[in-house]
Write an enzyme that holds these catalytic residues in place. Structure first.
Site, PDB file in Angstrom:
ATOM      1  N   TYR A  59       0.850  -1.195   0.000  1.00 56.25           N
ATOM      2  CA  TYR A  59       0.000   0.000   0.000  1.00 56.25           C
ATOM      3  C   TYR A  59       0.890   1.251   0.000  1.00 56.25           C
ATOM      4  O   TYR A  59       2.109   1.153  -0.054  1.00 56.25           O
ATOM      5  CB  TYR A  59      -1.001  -0.071   1.162  1.00 56.25           C
ATOM      6  CG  TYR A  59      -1.868  -1.314   1.043  1.00 56.25           C
ATOM      7  CD1 TYR A  59      -2.634  -1.527  -0.105  1.00 56.25           C
ATOM      8  CD2 TYR A  59      -1.853  -2.312   2.010  1.00 56.25           C
ATOM      9  CE1 TYR A  59      -3.382  -2.683  -0.277  1.00 56.25           C
ATOM     10  CE2 TYR A  59      -2.605  -3.474   1.854  1.00 56.25           C
ATOM     11  CZ  TYR A  59      -3.363  -3.658   0.709  1.00 56.25           C
ATOM     12  OH  TYR A  59      -4.091  -4.804   0.534  1.00 56.25           O
TER      13      TYR A  59
ATOM     14  N   ARG B 280      -6.132 -15.444  10.704  1.00 53.43           N
ATOM     15  CA  ARG B 280      -7.081 -16.472  10.257  1.00 53.43           C
ATOM     16  C   ARG B 280      -7.528 -17.389  11.390  1.00 53.43           C
ATOM     17  O   ARG B 280      -8.689 -17.808  11.437  1.00 53.43           O
ATOM     18  CB  ARG B 280      -6.475 -17.274   9.100  1.00 53.43           C
ATOM     19  CG  ARG B 280      -6.407 -16.467   7.822  1.00 53.43           C
ATOM     20  CD  ARG B 280      -5.493 -17.085   6.811  1.00 53.43           C
ATOM     21  NE  ARG B 280      -4.095 -17.010   7.219  1.00 53.43           N
ATOM     22  CZ  ARG B 280      -3.089 -17.428   6.461  1.00 53.43           C
ATOM     23  NH1 ARG B 280      -3.324 -17.943   5.266  1.00 53.43           N
ATOM     24  NH2 ARG B 280      -1.844 -17.313   6.886  1.00 53.43           N
TER      25      ARG B 280
HETATM   26  C1  LIG Z   1      -9.424 -11.703   5.755  1.00 53.33           C
HETATM   27  C2  LIG Z   1      -8.085 -11.053   5.967  1.00 53.33           C
HETATM   28  C3  LIG Z   1      -7.968  -9.674   5.881  1.00 53.33           C
HETATM   29  C4  LIG Z   1      -6.728  -9.057   6.125  1.00 53.33           C
HETATM   30  N1  LIG Z   1      -6.647  -7.680   6.153  1.00 53.33           N
HETATM   31  C5  LIG Z   1      -5.523  -7.081   6.608  1.00 53.33           C
HETATM   32  C6  LIG Z   1      -5.500  -5.695   6.918  1.00 53.33           C
HETATM   33  O1  LIG Z   1      -6.525  -4.988   6.895  1.00 53.33           O
HETATM   34  N2  LIG Z   1      -4.313  -5.160   7.296  1.00 53.33           N
HETATM   35  C7  LIG Z   1      -3.164  -5.921   7.420  1.00 53.33           C
HETATM   36  O2  LIG Z   1      -2.115  -5.380   7.755  1.00 53.33           O
HETATM   37  N3  LIG Z   1      -3.187  -7.236   7.202  1.00 53.33           N
HETATM   38  C8  LIG Z   1      -4.347  -7.839   6.825  1.00 53.33           C
HETATM   39  N4  LIG Z   1      -4.376  -9.210   6.697  1.00 53.33           N
HETATM   40  C9  LIG Z   1      -3.183  -9.985   7.063  1.00 53.33           C
HETATM   41  C10 LIG Z   1      -3.273 -10.468   8.512  1.00 53.33           C
HETATM   42  O3  LIG Z   1      -3.318  -9.389   9.441  1.00 53.33           O
HETATM   43  C11 LIG Z   1      -2.094 -11.383   8.863  1.00 53.33           C
HETATM   44  O4  LIG Z   1      -0.917 -10.620   8.784  1.00 53.33           O
HETATM   45  C12 LIG Z   1      -1.986 -12.583   7.935  1.00 53.33           C
HETATM   46  O5  LIG Z   1      -3.255 -13.154   7.684  1.00 53.33           O
HETATM   47  C13 LIG Z   1      -1.069 -13.665   8.507  1.00 53.33           C
HETATM   48  O6  LIG Z   1      -1.520 -14.078   9.769  1.00 53.33           O
HETATM   49  P1  LIG Z   1      -2.331 -15.465   9.989  1.00 53.33           P
HETATM   50  O7  LIG Z   1      -1.488 -16.572   9.444  1.00 53.33           O
HETATM   51  O8  LIG Z   1      -2.532 -15.561  11.485  1.00 53.33           O
HETATM   52  O9  LIG Z   1      -3.630 -15.365   9.236  1.00 53.33           O
HETATM   53  C14 LIG Z   1      -5.594  -9.838   6.414  1.00 53.33           C
HETATM   54  C15 LIG Z   1      -5.724 -11.236   6.459  1.00 53.33           C
HETATM   55  C16 LIG Z   1      -6.942 -11.840   6.263  1.00 53.33           C
HETATM   56  C17 LIG Z   1      -7.054 -13.342   6.386  1.00 53.33           C
END
Ligand SMILES: Cc1cc2nc3c(=O)[nH]c(=O)nc-3n(C[C@H](O)[C@H](O)[C@H](O)COP(=O)(O)O)c2cc1C
Length: 390
Positions: A186, A332
């Protein structure tokens, strides 16, 4: 001592534990305004026992939205809805954080659950608004994405001021912690990365020049926040692409952030990988981004957050015990199991009989759980959940 459940303080804000609901865009706002969906969505995480609940990336300007469904705080009218979200989070015992963002050249996209790519004619027919995004340079993110209009000096000042005004509105809405989104391709990250920034003025070229605008925004936002309000920054610690932003750059950048009064660097990665391309450098697996949080913590001397495929309480706890990070962000896994933190406390034997659950649930679960245990059944479904989540 279980570190995951130790309190931690950033400036004037004490978190009950080290478990953070990572920012997750839901693409469900109405013209930048939050809806009842957001109240339910964020409230359940607070009820689930996380110490800090992040509200998703929220736009600093209408044209900075990634999608038509992004929430915003670009006008005063949007404060009230956010105040309600904050109230729901805090009334269930968590602290409330918000990530503020400008989508840059990745603005004007499809909502993730409607394709997660550039807007198509069909999307426009369905009523989605399209606009020309802005960026450091006139280079699109990927095939089919619009060519961004490079920001002029006045444009940069406008974006900086929008971040400041948004941060102020977030404080008025009651948020405890503000995070600047400098990750995932971004606007602010696209200034940092040589894969997106091709400017020839003082905002492009050398590392020092590429860091200039994100640091100007940081300085201005920090100055606008009350001294007791912590400021976090999420970075992409590496682009995972040869010739892109590297972890060594992140260490240098994090030292600068620390000098400016940033309280924690939230260590994600990537976001400049174009659609359809693959990268041999990127090997995803449990805790795959933790080494970045560890290196930045050690070499820049600033608290860090670890994020990315951290699913089990044991992995989270080991990261903290080994001093690799200060907070654990889960995304997630929280969608899958918003009560993760409550289960984790039970996993570590900190509570036995649902004492830490909302009392409206606990009296019944305790009876039911006792019956299950008497049957020799396990209440700890975390491992099974973990396998199913990826
Ligand atoms: C549905 C969804 C929306 C996300 N939106 C953002 C966001 O708004 N800002 C951001 O920095 N990361 C966003 N991410 C990334 C997550 O914050 C996180 O860094 C990434 O999913 C890895 O973590 P996890 O393995 O626990 O899912 C998003 C991830 C998911 C699954």
């Amino acid at each position: 001592m279980v570190k995951l459940f130790e309190k931690i303080t950033f400036r004037g804000v004490e978190l009950d534990n080290r478990i953070v609901v990572s920012p997750m865009g839901m693409y469900s706002a109405d013209n930048g305004y939050v809806t009842p969906f957001h109240l339910v969505h964020y409230g359940k995480f607070a009820m689930g026992g996380a110490g800090l609940v992040f509200v998703e990336q929220t736009s600093v300007s209408r044209k900075g939205r990634i999608t038509n469904g992004d929430p915003g705080l670009w006008e005063d009218g949007q404060i009230d809805g956010m105040r309600q979200v904050v109230h729901v989070i805090k009334s269930h015992g968590a602290k409330a954080a918000i990530q503020i963002n400008h989508g840059g050249r990745k603005s004007s996209q499809q909502r993730a659950f409607r394709g997660n790519s550039h807007l198509t004619d069909r999307d426009i027919e369905m009523g989605e608004e399209s606009w020309v995004p802005t960026g450091p340079s006139d280079v699109p993110f990927s095939d089919g994405f619009q060519t961004p209009a490079p920001l002029s000096k006045e444009g940069l000042t406008g974006v900086r001021d929008a971040f400041v005004a948004t941060a102020r509105r977030a404080v008025l809405a009651g948020f405890d912690v503000i995070e600047l989104h400098m990750a995932h391709g971004y606007l602010l990250q696209s200034f940092l990365s040589p894969l997106a920034n091709f400017r020839t003025d003082e905002y492009g070229g050398s590392l020092e020049n590429r860091m200039r605008f994100p640091l100007e925004v940081t300085r201005a936002v920090r100055a606008a926040l009350p001294p007791a309000t912590p400021l976090f920054v999420r970075i992409s610690a590496t682009d995972w692409i040869d010739g892109g932003w590297e972890i060594e750059d992140s260490v240098i950048f994090s030292r600068k952030l620390k000098e400016l009064g940033v309280d924690l660097v939230d260590c994600s990665t990537g976001g400049n990988l174009r659609a359809g391309s693959t990268n041999a450098n990127l090997a995803r697996g449990p805790g795959y981004q933790v080494p970045f949080a560890e290196q930045i913590r050690r070499e820049a001397g600033i608290p860090t957050g670890a994020v990315g495929m951290i699913r089990t309480p044991d992995l989270a706890e080991n990261i903290l015990q080994d001093d690799r990070a200060d907070l654990i962000f889960l995304a997630r896994q929280m969608l899958f199991n918003p009560f993760w933190a409550l289960h984790a406390a039970e996993h570590f034997g900190l509570t036995g009989n649902f004492e830490n659950w909302p009392e409206q649930y606990a009296w019944w679960l305790a009876k039911w759980g006792g019956a299950l245990r008497a049957n020799g059944e396990s209440l700890d479904g975390l491992e099974r959940f973990s396998e199913a989540a990826e």
